[in-house]
Design an enzyme around this catalytic site. Structure first.
Site, PDB file in Angstrom:
ATOM      1  N   LYS A 221       0.916  -1.326  -0.034  1.00 28.49           N
ATOM      2  CA  LYS A 221       0.011  -0.005   0.081  1.00 28.49           C
ATOM      3  C   LYS A 221       0.820   1.337   0.087  1.00 28.49           C
ATOM      4  CE  LYS A 221      -3.329  -1.163  -0.497  1.00 28.49           C
ATOM      5  NZ  LYS A 221      -3.698  -1.743  -1.873  1.00 28.49           N
TER       6      LYS A 221
ATOM      7  N   HIS B  29       6.894  -7.326  -2.568  1.00 26.59           N
ATOM      8  CA  HIS B  29       6.638  -6.706  -0.996  1.00 26.59           C
ATOM      9  C   HIS B  29       7.602  -7.481  -0.244  1.00 26.59           C
ATOM     10  CE1 HIS B  29       3.134  -4.282  -2.249  1.00 26.59           C
ATOM     11  NE2 HIS B  29       2.228  -5.373  -2.308  1.00 26.59           N
TER      12      HIS B  29
ATOM     13  N   SER C 260      -4.527   2.698   4.764  1.00 29.46           N
ATOM     14  CA  SER C 260      -4.738   2.225   3.305  1.00 29.46           C
ATOM     15  C   SER C 260      -4.736   0.551   3.261  1.00 29.46           C
ATOM     16  CB  SER C 260      -3.727   2.804   2.285  1.00 29.46           C
ATOM     17  OG  SER C 260      -3.957   2.282   1.102  1.00 29.46           O
TER      18      SER C 260
END
Ligand code: PPS
Length: 293
Positions: free
Chosen positions: A45, A107, A137
């Site tokens: 995010k 990620h 988020s």
């Protein structure tokens, strides 16, 4: 929409993960990177899709209209560690890319990056976002994405975020681990979501200089306007509306795209607790974030 897909978090080599990102571990650890591969690395995010889209347009905007109109961003820029039953793994999608360069998303915290990216001295773009907006988020994302753990109520999510019990681990460990890597690995461009919001053209120009690209001023202006939030939000190839595991009626993937939305979520007490905890965990004063622009 299958809510039974919701996974549990567990400790994986010291980082909280879910099985969707560890099931294919052995395969993706053996990923064979090529010297021209570009890795886009982020804590979830932080602006992954935005920067992926910018890179994709920088390299491939002129190549094919089919790419723009019918290939979603998650296929153009595969998510390396992704392994969800019924969907092609990120590793297979990345292996199947015929482009040069290949753009790959991850990620993973820095210590989990497959060795061959370092061996091949690949260029890496890391995007970081201030922890408060990143948390907000992430909360809305966990509400709408069935392959994420249940978000729970905001107050318990807030607490869990401070404890680092999020998929891909603690925000602090992630952003600091990658920041530290810059000292020894020069092919790493570290950028901030807040700077992109404030000055998209300027950030695109810096990115191009890192990548050795020299678009004209007009090209940068055109690109910057195509990747503004409202344009990406309505673009089906960018807004994840084609991915079945997300319920965008709960919360859209392209939600607000702002700096400072945390102010609409944090209570005064939460903000104080956050700031207190943040001070304790901030070890490197050279890594600075802005919570408003
Ligand atoms: S993911 O799921 O980890 O890949 O998500 P990621 O793409 O990293 O982050 C999603 C957030 O980025 C916002 N976003 C943008 N903001 C401004 N401009 C543009 N063009 C843009 N594209 C994506 C998106 O709205 C998510 O942030 P929030 O705060 O939830 O709106």
């Amino acid at each position: 929409m299958d809510s039974t897909l919701r996974p549990e978090l567990f400790d994986f080599h010291g980082v909280m993960m879910t099985h969707y990102f560890t099931d294919n571990w052995n395969n993706y650890q053996n990923f064979q990177a090529r010297p021209d591969d570009i890795l886009i690395a982020t804590y979830p995010k932080a602006g992954t899709t935005w920067v992926s889209y910018i890179l994709d347009l920088l390299y491939f905007d002129q190549t094919s209209t089919a790419r723009k109109t019918s290939t979603p961003i998650y296929e153009r820029v595969p998510f390396l560690e992704f392994a969800v039953p019924g969907l092609e793994t990120g590793k297979d999608l990345a292996d199947g890319l015929s482009t040069s360069p290949r753009l790959i998303k991850t990620h993973l915290p820095v210590q989990f990056i497959p060795k061959s990216f370092w061996d091949q001295n690949c260029r890496i773009v890391y995007v970081a976002r201030n922890a408060k907006d990143n948390m907000v988020s992430f909360f809305h994302f966990d509400r709408m994405n069935n392959i994420q753990p249940e978000s729970g109520e905001w107050s318990s999510f807030f607490q869990r975020f401070l404890e680092g019990k999020m998929v891909f681990g603690s925000w602090h460990d992630h952003v600091n681990g990658w920041w530290k890597k810059k000292e020894t690995y020069s092919n790493l461009h570290y950028m901030f979501f807040e700077d992109l919001v404030e000055d998209t053209e300027g950030e695109i120009a810096k990115l191009c200089s890192f990548l050795g690209l020299s678009p004209s001023t007009e090209e940068v202006e055109t690109l910057s306007s195509s990747v503004q939030f409202d344009n990406m939000k309505k673009d089906k190839m960018a807004n994840y509306s084609t991915l079945p595991v997300m319920d965008q009626k709960i919360s859209p993937f392209m939600r607000k795209g702002k700096v400072g939305d945390w102010k609409n979520h944090f209570t005064v007490a939460q903000n104080e607790a956050f700031d207190e905890d943040y001070k304790k965990k901030t070890t490197d004063p050279t890594l600075k974030f802005r919570t408003e622009v």
